[in-house]
Design an enzyme around this catalytic site. Structure first.
Site, PDB file in Angstrom:
ATOM      1  N   ASN A 248       2.204   1.362  10.295  1.00 53.62           N
ATOM      2  CA  ASN A 248       1.254   1.223   9.191  1.00 53.62           C
ATOM      3  C   ASN A 248       0.609  -0.156   9.163  1.00 53.62           C
ATOM      4  O   ASN A 248      -0.543  -0.292   8.741  1.00 53.62           O
ATOM      5  CB  ASN A 248       1.924   1.591   7.876  1.00 53.62           C
ATOM      6  CG  ASN A 248       1.952   3.099   7.713  1.00 53.62           C
ATOM      7  OD1 ASN A 248       0.904   3.725   7.654  1.00 53.62           O
ATOM      8  ND2 ASN A 248       3.133   3.684   7.717  1.00 53.62           N
TER       9      ASN A 248
ATOM     10  N   ASP B 245       3.519   9.045 -10.212  1.00 54.45           N
ATOM     11  CA  ASP B 245       4.860   8.955 -10.801  1.00 54.45           C
ATOM     12  C   ASP B 245       4.763   8.926 -12.325  1.00 54.45           C
ATOM     13  O   ASP B 245       5.548   9.556 -13.035  1.00 54.45           O
ATOM     14  CB  ASP B 245       5.558   7.690 -10.279  1.00 54.45           C
ATOM     15  CG  ASP B 245       5.460   7.589  -8.771  1.00 54.45           C
ATOM     16  OD1 ASP B 245       6.043   8.442  -8.083  1.00 54.45           O
ATOM     17  OD2 ASP B 245       4.755   6.693  -8.267  1.00 54.45           O
TER      18      ASP B 245
ATOM     19  N   HIS C 291       6.721   2.679  -5.290  1.00 51.73           N
ATOM     20  CA  HIS C 291       6.495   4.127  -5.216  1.00 51.73           C
ATOM     21  C   HIS C 291       7.478   4.689  -4.185  1.00 51.73           C
ATOM     22  O   HIS C 291       7.152   4.900  -3.019  1.00 51.73           O
ATOM     23  CB  HIS C 291       5.059   4.454  -4.802  1.00 51.73           C
ATOM     24  CG  HIS C 291       4.885   5.921  -4.513  1.00 51.73           C
ATOM     25  ND1 HIS C 291       4.977   6.883  -5.489  1.00 51.73           N
ATOM     26  CD2 HIS C 291       4.676   6.594  -3.365  1.00 51.73           C
ATOM     27  CE1 HIS C 291       4.821   8.069  -4.955  1.00 51.73           C
ATOM     28  NE2 HIS C 291       4.646   7.929  -3.659  1.00 51.73           N
TER      29      HIS C 291
END
Ligand code: NAD
Ligand code: LMR
Length: 325
Positions: free
Chosen positions: A106, A160, A188
């Protein structure tokens, strides 16, 4: 005079979330029913054709607010003049992949995208990282964009937050609109802390309306592990609800809101080390997120906030060690 369209760049545009998101942006739900938009779709070369298919469908909707669509595999083009960047495309965790491998992969995506934002985006650029690990991906992008104000890089915990509203509303048999002051703290991830000690239902503290065992053993894990439960049930991660949360986050950021949750760079509030992109109770005013101050944090909450923040610190250390920031 006609308003200049707002340029919204969506990465991973041909993916599941992209498909649920783009039509809502084009219909005016991201920024407002009177704000024209141009869409810039960034994909990897193999997925450009699929993005072109989605663009054909967008054309076929004849959205009055959609003034143009561009499709590219070049971040420098995609972010050129962008006002809003939704960083959705990310490398999913593959079989046998360690956390370091995932962060490395990433980093290879969010670092160059951060640099492209730095070099080409509009001065008012606002960035929301959705692709996981969202908080740390936002941090990586931010660290490659030294000329952009740090607070413009945020990560999504609104899904969430919405999950927490819905679980509590079902438990108490009240509409979600009765619930105020919900907060998601931290990452998260499964360590996140959905906080009922500040949430209110009909003016009463939510934690006092439910028994402690439900709060501790059902509510918190259900919200924190909901993403995994959706994957288990659908065979794919949440898409329409994730897109919905991205719309909520950006709409509120731009248009203002009372109390909600967003992962934003910490200023050291509530003992969260400065610079970590961590979820807080926030309001938005004049296009800026502000952390709600002065909340009392009891030992139960402190322990859980510390745990999720510790995980964020570990992720930050890992990407530092990998040379990604
Ligand atoms: P998906 O696999 O359907 O789509 C991802 C897309 O990203 C693919 O089309 C892929 O080609 C593209 N992509 C990969 N690398 C790219 C790059 N360098 N540049 C541009 N595009 C690139 O996945 P999805 O279901 O749309 O989910 C996307 C991400 O969102 C995942 O990381 C997922 O875990 C995350 N997610 C986050 C939340 C949240 O609440 N923060 C919720 C749900 C999903
Ligand atoms: C979610 O919360 O639904 C996702 O972040 C889950 C995932 O791992 O994609």
């Amino acid at each position: 005079m006609a308003q200049t369209p707002v340029k919204v760049t969506v990465t991973g545009a041909a993916g599941q979330i992209g498909y649920a998101l783009l039509f809502r942006i084009a219909s005016g739900q991201l920024l407002g029913a009177d704000v024209p938009v141009t869409l810039s779709l960034l994909e990897i070369p193999q997925a450009v054709k699929a993005a072109e298919g989605t663009a054909m469908e967008l054309d076929d909707c004849a959205f009055p607010l959609l003034s143009g669509i561009e499709i590219t595999d070049d971040p420098n083009v995609a972010f050129d003049g962008a006002n809003v960047a939704l960083l959705v495309g990310a490398r999913p965790r593959g079989k046998g992949m360690e956390r370091g491998d995932l962060l490395q992969a990433n980093g290879g995506i969010f670092g160059p995208q951060g640099k492209a934002i730095n070099d080409h985006a509009a001065d008012d650029i606002r960035v929301l990282a959705v692709g996981n690990p969202a908080n740390t991906n936002a941090l990586i992008a931010q660290q490659h964009a030294p000329d952009v104000p740090a607070e413009r890089f945020t990560a999504m915990t609104r899904l969430d937050h919405n999950r927490a509203l819905s679980q509590l509303a079902a438990k108490l048999g009240v509409p979600v609109t009765e619930i105020k002051k919900m907060t998601i703290w931290g990452n998260h991830s499964a360590t996140q802390y959905p906080d009922l000690f500040h949430a209110e239902v009909g003016g009463k503290i939510a934690a006092e309306l439910v028994d402690e065992a439900w709060l501790r053993d059902t509510f918190i894990p259900t919200v924190a592990k909901r993403g995994a439960a959706i994957i288990e049930a659908r065979g794919a991660s949440s898409a329409a609800s994730a897109a919905n949360a991205a719309i909520d986050h950006v709409f509120d950021w731009v248009n203002g809101t009372a109390w909600t949750s967003a992962a934003i760079p910490s200023d050291g509030s509530y003992g969260v080390p400065e610079g970590l992109i961590s979820s807080f109770p926030v309001t938005s005013r004049d296009g800026k997120w502000e952390i709600i101050q002065g909340l009392e944090i009891d030992a139960f909450s402190r322990e859980r906030i510390d745990a999720t923040v510790r995980e964020l610190e570990e992720e930050r250390s890992a990407v530092r060690e990998l040379g990604l920031i």
